[in-house]
Scaffold this active site. Structure first.
Site, PDB file in Angstrom:
ATOM      1  N   LYS A 299       0.084   7.330 -13.935  1.00 19.19           N
ATOM      2  CA  LYS A 299       0.005   8.769 -13.609  1.00 19.19           C
ATOM      3  C   LYS A 299       1.250   9.176 -12.835  1.00 19.19           C
ATOM      4  CE  LYS A 299      -0.856   8.195  -8.966  1.00 19.19           C
ATOM      5  NZ  LYS A 299       0.120   8.445  -7.934  1.00 19.19           N
TER       6      LYS A 299
ATOM      7  N   GLY B   3       3.890  -0.855  -6.700  1.00 19.16           N
ATOM      8  CA  GLY B   3       4.603  -0.252  -5.552  1.00 19.16           C
ATOM      9  C   GLY B   3       5.450   0.923  -5.991  1.00 19.16           C
TER      10      GLY B   3
ATOM     11  N   GLY C 145       0.247   4.426  -9.873  1.00 17.93           N
ATOM     12  CA  GLY C 145      -1.192   4.153  -9.937  1.00 17.93           C
ATOM     13  C   GLY C 145      -1.599   2.976 -10.811  1.00 17.93           C
TER      14      GLY C 145
ATOM     15  N   ASP D   2      -7.438   6.869  -5.723  1.00 13.77           N
ATOM     16  CA  ASP D   2      -7.132   7.470  -7.024  1.00 13.77           C
ATOM     17  C   ASP D   2      -7.813   6.751  -8.193  1.00 13.77           C
ATOM     18  OD1 ASP D   2      -5.523   5.278  -6.902  1.00 13.77           O
ATOM     19  OD2 ASP D   2      -3.627   6.346  -7.148  1.00 13.77           O
TER      20      ASP D   2
HETATM   21  O1  C5P Z   1      -7.214   4.642  -1.081  1.00 12.04           O
HETATM   22  P1  C5P Z   1      -6.053   3.741  -1.216  1.00 12.04           P
HETATM   23  O2  C5P Z   1      -6.435   2.298  -1.104  1.00 12.04           O
HETATM   24  O3  C5P Z   1      -5.214   4.004  -2.405  1.00 12.04           O
HETATM   25  O4  C5P Z   1      -5.123   4.049   0.023  1.00 12.04           O
HETATM   26  C1  C5P Z   1      -4.154   3.154   0.467  1.00 12.04           C
HETATM   27  C2  C5P Z   1      -3.764   3.587   1.868  1.00 12.04           C
HETATM   28  O5  C5P Z   1      -3.016   4.810   1.813  1.00 12.04           O
HETATM   29  C3  C5P Z   1      -4.914   3.867   2.783  1.00 12.04           C
HETATM   30  O6  C5P Z   1      -5.358   2.694   3.421  1.00 12.04           O
HETATM   31  C4  C5P Z   1      -4.315   4.848   3.759  1.00 12.04           C
HETATM   32  O7  C5P Z   1      -3.520   4.155   4.714  1.00 12.04           O
HETATM   33  C5  C5P Z   1      -3.369   5.654   2.893  1.00 12.04           C
HETATM   34  N1  C5P Z   1      -3.975   6.887   2.387  1.00 12.04           N
HETATM   35  C6  C5P Z   1      -4.167   7.939   3.257  1.00 12.04           C
HETATM   36  N2  C5P Z   1      -4.728   9.103   2.786  1.00 12.04           N
HETATM   37  C7  C5P Z   1      -5.072   9.215   1.486  1.00 12.04           C
HETATM   38  C8  C5P Z   1      -4.887   8.155   0.598  1.00 12.04           C
HETATM   39  C9  C5P Z   1      -4.326   6.996   1.097  1.00 12.04           C
HETATM   40  O8  C5P Z   1      -3.852   7.861   4.439  1.00 12.04           O
HETATM   41  N3  C5P Z   1      -5.591  10.372   1.061  1.00 12.04           N
END
Ligand code: C5P
Length: 296
Positions: A11, A100, A104, A140
Site C-alpha cells: 500500500k 521497513g 505495509g 494497518d
Molecule cells: O500498530 P503497529 O504495530 O503497526 O504500530 C507500530 C508502532 O507504531 C506502534 O507500536 C506505535 O509506536 C506506532 N504507531 C503509533 N500510532 C499509530 C500507529 C502506530 O504511534 N496510529
C-alpha cells in the site's frame, strides 16, 4: 483443500495526518490508504506429518526472521486464540515488498494468513471477528483484510471504504538501502522541526491530496528523502511525490499519458540524486485487490 496461495499487496498512504498522541501510546490519525499491484505471495499448506500448533515458516528474503515475532506467524496464533490449536502449517512468503519501507508488507502478509488459514482450516471466525484479530496484530492489518481503497482513522484500524472506482495511477516506488522504524518516527512527530528548503505542504491533485505528517520527523533524520521528494516533484511527467507511511519509501505519482521515455528520465534522475544502490519499482494503484487464488 490442503494448500492455498494468496497475493498480499503493498500500500501507499496518499495522506497521513496525525492529530494527537493517545494515552495508550498510539497516535490518533486520518489516512487514505491505497493498495498497489506490487504484492508478496503467501503460500499456506497443512503439513500432514506435523504436530498441531506447529508452524514452519520460510521466506524468500533470508534476512527476515521467520519465528514467532513474524506477523504472519502471529496471525496463525491470533486465530488459534479463538479456535484452539490448528493442524501443523507450512507458510512460505515470496517477498517482493521491501520491509521497513512504509509499504505495509508484513501487515499484508499477516492479513493474507488470517484469510487463507481461516479458509484452509475451516475456522469458524466471521468477518467482524477476523477484523478484530487483524487490529490486534497491527494498526494497518484490517486495511489489508478489506482490500480496497480506504480512509482510516483511530490508530489506523477504523476503516471507511472509499466508494466508487479509484483511478489507476502509475506509481514509482523508490526505497533507499535503509529502513525507518515506525515507533521511532511516531515518537519524534511532536517535537521534530521542519528543515528549510524541503517541501511538506499538501499537494492538491485531481484524485486527492498528497500529504504526510511523518515526513517532518523522518526528513529531519534522513534529509536525503526530502531532497529526493523535491527532485521528483520538479520532474516533467510527475504529478506529485510523497513519503509513504513512516518511510523510507518515497513515491512519485505520474501524470496520465507519461510514456516510457518520461519514465526512463525519471529513473535516471532518481539514480543521479541518490546513487545506484536503490530499489526502484514501477507499479499501479488498484481500486480493490483481486488475485487471491487457490493453489490446489
Ligand atoms: O500498530 P503497529 O504495530 O503497526 O504500530 C507500530 C508502532 O507504531 C506502534 O507500536 C506505535 O509506536 C506506532 N504507531 C503509533 N500510532 C499509530 C500507529 C502506530 O504511534 N496510529
Amino acid at each position: 483443500m490442503s494448500a492455498l496461495c494468496l497475493l498480499a499487496p503493498a500500500k501507499i498512504n496518499l495522506s497521513l495526518r496525525i492529530h494527537r498522541r493517545r494515552a495508550d501510546g498510539f497516535h490518533e490519525l486520518s489516512t487514505r490508504m491505497v493498495p498497489l499491484e506490487l504484492a508478496d505471495e503467501v503460500r499456506m499448506e497443512v503439513l500432514p506429518g506435523a504436530a498441531r500448533g506447529e508452524v514452519r515458516m520460510t521466506c524468500s528474503d533470508e534476512s527476515l526472521p521467520c519465528g514467532e515475532g513474524n506477523l504472519a506467524v502471529m496471525a496463525v496464533r491470533a486465530l488459534e486464540k479463538v479456535v484452539g490449536l490448528l493442524p501443523g502449517l507450512g507458510l512460505h512468503v515470496e517477498k517482493r515488498i521491501p520491509h521497513g519501507a512504509g509499504l505495509g508488507g508484513g501487515s499484508s502478509d499477516a492479513a493474507a494468513v488470517l484469510r487463507g488459514v481461516r479458509e484452509l482450516c475451516g475456522c469458524a471466525v466471521d468477518e467482524a471477528a477476523l477484523s478484530g484479530l487483524a487490529a490486534g496484530i497491527g494498526s494497518d492489518v484490517p486495511f489489508f483484510l478489506d482490500g480496497g481503497v480506504c480512509d482510516a482513522t483511530g490508530r489506523g484500524e477504523l476503516l471507511a471504504p472509499v466508494v466508487g472506482e479509484f483511478p489507476r495511477l502509475r506509481v514509482l516506488l523508490v526505497k533507499l538501502a535503509f529502513g525507518v522504524p515506525t515507533p521511532w518516527a511516531y515518537q519524534q512527530w511532536r517535537t521534530a522541526a521542519k528543515i528549510g528548503g524541503l517541501v511538506y505542504k499538501p499537494q492538491m491533485l485531481d484524485w486527492g491530496t498528497l500529504v504526510n505528517d511523518l515526513e517532518r520527523p523522518v526528513f529531519t533524520k534522513y534529509p536525503v528523502l526530502g531532497h529526493l521528494k523535491g527532485r521528483l516533484m520538479a520532474l516533467s511527467g510527475v504529478a506529485g511525490a510523497l513519503m509513504s507511511g513512516s518511510g523510507s519509501t518515497v513515491f512519485a505519482v505520474m501524470e496520465v499519458g507519461a510514456d516510457a521515455a518520461v519514465e526512463a528520465a525519471v529513473e535516471a534522475a532518481v539514480r543521479d540524486e541518490v546513487g545506484e544502490e536503490v530499489w526502484l519499482c514501477w507499479t499501479h494503484t488498484v481500486s480493490r485487490t483481486v488475485g487471491a487464488g487457490a493453489a490446489g
